[in-house]
Design a protein around this motif. Structure first.
Motif, mmCIF file in Angstrom:
data_model
loop_
_atom_site.group_PDB
_atom_site.id
_atom_site.type_symbol
_atom_site.label_atom_id
_atom_site.label_comp_id
_atom_site.label_asym_id
_atom_site.label_seq_id
_atom_site.Cartn_x
_atom_site.Cartn_y
_atom_site.Cartn_z
ATOM 1 N N LEU A 90 -2.404 -14.506 3.682
ATOM 2 C CA LEU A 90 -1.915 -13.367 2.919
ATOM 3 C C LEU A 90 -2.770 -13.133 1.679
ATOM 4 C CD1 LEU A 90 0.544 -11.343 2.631
ATOM 5 C CD2 LEU A 90 1.555 -13.079 1.136
ATOM 6 N N LYS A 91 -3.119 -11.865 1.430
ATOM 7 C CA LYS A 91 -3.794 -11.514 0.180
ATOM 8 C C LYS A 91 -2.784 -11.507 -0.961
ATOM 9 C CE LYS A 91 -7.057 -8.451 -0.167
ATOM 10 N NZ LYS A 91 -8.321 -9.207 -0.271
ATOM 11 N N ASN A 92 -3.255 -11.742 -2.173
ATOM 12 C CA ASN A 92 -2.408 -11.646 -3.352
ATOM 13 C C ASN A 92 -2.152 -10.169 -3.608
ATOM 14 O OD1 ASN A 92 -1.572 -11.309 -6.143
ATOM 15 N ND2 ASN A 92 -2.176 -13.443 -6.463
ATOM 16 N N MET A 93 -0.933 -9.699 -3.290
ATOM 17 C CA MET A 93 -0.661 -8.269 -3.324
ATOM 18 C C MET A 93 -0.544 -7.724 -4.745
ATOM 19 S SD MET A 93 -0.939 -7.332 -0.264
ATOM 20 C CE MET A 93 -0.422 -5.639 -0.454
ATOM 21 N N ARG A 94 -0.138 -8.549 -5.691
ATOM 22 C CA ARG A 94 -0.097 -8.085 -7.085
ATOM 23 C C ARG A 94 -1.511 -7.784 -7.575
ATOM 24 N NH1 ARG A 94 3.786 -8.637 -10.937
ATOM 25 N NH2 ARG A 94 4.876 -10.264 -9.739
ATOM 26 N N LYS A 95 -2.438 -8.690 -7.307
ATOM 27 C CA LYS A 95 -3.834 -8.465 -7.699
ATOM 28 C C LYS A 95 -4.422 -7.271 -6.946
ATOM 29 C CE LYS A 95 -5.001 -13.224 -9.037
ATOM 30 N NZ LYS A 95 -5.863 -14.403 -8.728
ATOM 31 N N HIS A 96 -4.056 -7.144 -5.680
ATOM 32 C CA HIS A 96 -4.533 -6.033 -4.850
ATOM 33 C C HIS A 96 -4.113 -4.700 -5.474
ATOM 34 C CE1 HIS A 96 -6.143 -4.500 -1.090
ATOM 35 N NE2 HIS A 96 -5.019 -3.830 -0.834
ATOM 36 N N TRP A 97 -2.851 -4.601 -5.886
ATOM 37 C CA TRP A 97 -2.347 -3.379 -6.518
ATOM 38 C C TRP A 97 -3.059 -3.116 -7.848
ATOM 39 C CZ3 TRP A 97 1.125 0.507 -5.331
ATOM 40 C CH2 TRP A 97 1.566 1.295 -6.399
ATOM 41 N N ASN A 98 -3.130 -4.143 -8.688
ATOM 42 C CA ASN A 98 -3.725 -3.968 -10.017
ATOM 43 C C ASN A 98 -5.203 -3.588 -9.936
ATOM 44 O OD1 ASN A 98 -1.285 -4.607 -11.230
ATOM 45 N ND2 ASN A 98 -1.800 -6.764 -11.532
ATOM 46 N N ARG A 99 -5.895 -4.078 -8.936
ATOM 47 C CA ARG A 99 -7.322 -3.777 -8.791
ATOM 48 C C ARG A 99 -7.559 -2.345 -8.331
ATOM 49 N NH1 ARG A 99 -10.912 -4.177 -4.478
ATOM 50 N NH2 ARG A 99 -9.323 -5.140 -3.160
ATOM 51 N N LEU A 100 -6.664 -1.824 -7.507
ATOM 52 C CA LEU A 100 -6.914 -0.527 -6.870
ATOM 53 C C LEU A 100 -6.213 0.645 -7.534
ATOM 54 C CD1 LEU A 100 -6.636 -1.648 -3.139
ATOM 55 C CD2 LEU A 100 -8.727 -1.144 -4.415
ATOM 56 N N MET A 101 -5.092 0.408 -8.182
ATOM 57 C CA MET A 101 -4.290 1.509 -8.696
ATOM 58 C C MET A 101 -4.545 1.717 -10.196
ATOM 59 S SD MET A 101 -2.878 2.536 -5.976
ATOM 60 C CE MET A 101 -1.774 3.777 -6.666
ATOM 61 N N PRO A 102 -4.449 2.960 -10.671
ATOM 62 C CA PRO A 102 -4.669 3.237 -12.095
ATOM 63 C C PRO A 102 -3.554 2.663 -12.969
ATOM 64 C CG PRO A 102 -3.918 5.219 -10.967
ATOM 65 C CD PRO A 102 -4.168 4.203 -9.906
ATOM 66 N N GLU A 103 -3.864 2.511 -14.251
ATOM 67 C CA GLU A 103 -2.905 1.898 -15.171
ATOM 68 C C GLU A 103 -1.595 2.678 -15.264
ATOM 69 O OE1 GLU A 103 -4.483 1.207 -19.013
ATOM 70 O OE2 GLU A 103 -6.005 -0.233 -18.327
ATOM 71 N N GLN A 104 -1.679 4.011 -15.117
ATOM 72 C CA GLN A 104 -0.465 4.827 -15.271
ATOM 73 C C GLN A 104 0.425 4.809 -14.038
ATOM 74 O OE1 GLN A 104 -3.579 5.954 -15.034
ATOM 75 N NE2 GLN A 104 -3.739 8.041 -14.208
ATOM 76 N N ALA A 105 0.003 4.109 -12.991
ATOM 77 C CA ALA A 105 0.821 4.046 -11.775
ATOM 78 C C ALA A 105 2.112 3.284 -12.048
ATOM 79 C CB ALA A 105 0.052 3.362 -10.647
ATOM 80 N N PRO A 106 3.236 3.711 -11.466
ATOM 81 C CA PRO A 106 4.479 2.939 -11.595
ATOM 82 C C PRO A 106 4.324 1.572 -10.952
ATOM 83 C CG PRO A 106 4.699 4.648 -9.929
ATOM 84 C CD PRO A 106 3.383 4.879 -10.592
ATOM 85 N N ILE A 107 5.187 0.658 -11.324
ATOM 86 C CA ILE A 107 5.085 -0.725 -10.849
ATOM 87 C C ILE A 107 6.003 -0.924 -9.642
ATOM 88 C CG2 ILE A 107 5.268 -3.144 -11.468
ATOM 89 C CD1 ILE A 107 3.164 -1.567 -13.031
#
Length: 425
Positions: free
Chosen positions: A379-396
């Motif tokens: 499994l990939k680390n999905m939190r890191k995956h999200w933070n790397r790809l999505m802009p800062e203003q994206a909802p969590i």
């Protein structure tokens, strides 16, 4: 039609759905065919009332102490907020087809029962047996969000146009760019009994400049991280929504294999591919035509058949028809698909598991079950995956042990689960 006629039609339709366990879309279609005199505004108003009644059925029934169609339909009209009691009473007065107005007992209950005193599943407007399956702590908040009218989300086809250009073309309906989703436009939900715009009749749609696709679906498509030149297998392609999004990301470079074991579901893909100017998708209707791809695919995407609990805003009748047997059947079907699709991933490639469900059994548990029996996948680390790809203003989104979960309350989207799994050897 005046308000009284619209209310009586909504009561008849709601009663048909409840007593005969038919889908809302099917019953509405039959009603429209047998009532040709009803205009498009009438049809939209009646549909709005019926859908609102289904979305909020449990909470309205609890406040009214009634499961009668007439009480729930009146409650839906009051609950939405555009009509108060005085306006409704005035609107049905003098119309022989109007249903009887609410009794004094119902009016008293509606005014005095506090929903915060109701059981949690009633506050959340979901079946009681589903409450524990929801994958988050804010179960009531999510249930309430699932009972709201959804927006219309669009994905701009960047093969043919840009977000700003299409937004200008659709300014008549208030389509607005979404800052955290690159190619998305959003049209706010209709208020009251007003019609939603039929954007699929627009020239921009007919020219392939956009597709109707929830932002949650757009985001999980982006998180699959397909790139130009890759070879992709969309194993449960359905009508092709994600395949089209992948092609746009790949700029028509590389190859996408679209397959669905349910052949009737894949039929619409051909017209959609043509309209969107997509040239790198090969459609497969027989699984044995995929045999040459074993162990060769960069990204295998499984948008698995599921209960659809993440789409209850759009399909509210589904939540009241769901049974334990249906859930069990879906769980076994999903694992079977995971087993069959995983053999196509090359070493170093990725298996992406997606559902539009909010249930633990269909999401985290399925991934855990798969990883337990397949040591060559990690499994990939999905939190890191999200933070790397999505802009800062994206909802969590919610981050679980085995994936990410988008939802109406957390991210303002339909509910989608995604887990990205790498084949290490």
């Amino acid at each position: 039609m005046r308000l009284g006629g619209r209310l009586q039609a909504a009561i008849d339709i709601f009663d048909e759905i409840e007593t005969r366990k038919r889908s809302v879309s099917e019953v509405l279609r039959d009603w429209h065919c047998s009532h040709r005199f009803a205009g498009s505004g009438d049809r939209a108003a009646i549909g709005n009332i019926v859908y609102d009644a289904l979305r909020n059925r449990a909470s309205i029934s609890w406040k009214m102490e009634s499961e009668a169609a007439i009480d729930i339909v009146y409650g839906a009209l009051l609950n939405e907020g555009s009509f108060d009691l005085e306006r409704i009473e005035r609107g049905i007065a003098g119309n022989i087809v109007s249903p009887p107005f609410l009794s004094k007992d119902r009016l008293f209950l509606w005014a005095n029962r506090n929903l915060l005193e109701a059981p949690l599943h009633v506050q959340a407007d979901i079946p009681q047996g589903c409450l524990e399956s929801l994958m988050f702590l804010s179960k009531v908040n999510e249930g309430i969000a699932l009972a709201q009218r959804p927006p219309i989300d669009l994905r701009v086809n960047n093969l043919l146009s840009t977000t700003s250009k299409v937004a200008r073309q659709l300014s008549f309906c208030g389509a607005m760019p979404v800052s955290w989703c690159r190619h998305a436009l959003r049209v706010a939900p209709a208020r009251g009994l007003n019609r939603r715009p039929n954007l699929q009749r627009s020239e921009a749609f007919k020219s392939g400049l956009f597709e109707v696709q929830d932002i949650g679906s757009q985001v999980v498509s982006y998180l699959c991280q397909v790139k130009p030149g890759m070879e992709i297998l969309d194993y449960c392609a359905g009508s092709g929504g994600k395949a089209l999004a992948f092609s746009a990301e790949m700029r028509n470079v590389g190859k996408i294999h679209a397959f669905d074991a349910r052949k009737s579901r894949i039929v619409p893909i051909f017209a959609r591919l043509s309209r969107a100017n997509v040239r790198n998708v090969q459609v497969h209707v027989e699984r044995d035509t995929l045999d040459s791809l074993l162990g060769c695919i960069d990204v295998v995407v499984i948008d698995a058949p599921c209960t659809g609990s993440g789409t209850w805003r759009r399909n509210p009748d589904m939540k009241w028809r769901l049974t334990d047997m249906q859930l069990s059947r879906r769980i076994e079907e999903q694992y079977d698909i995971l087993e069959k699709a995983s053999v196509f991933v090359r070493p170093g490639g990725h298996l992406v598991y997606i559902t539009c469900s909010l249930f633990f059994e269909e999401n985290d548990w399925q991934v855990e079950r798969f990883l337990t029996h397949h040591s060559s996948f990690q499994l990939k680390n999905m939190r890191k995956h999200w933070n790397r790809l999505m802009p800062e203003q994206a909802p969590i989104p919610y981050v679980s042990k085995n994936g990410l979960l988008l939802s109406p309350f957390a991210t303002g989207t339909d509910g989608f689960f995604i887990s990205v799994i790498e084949k290490t050897i």
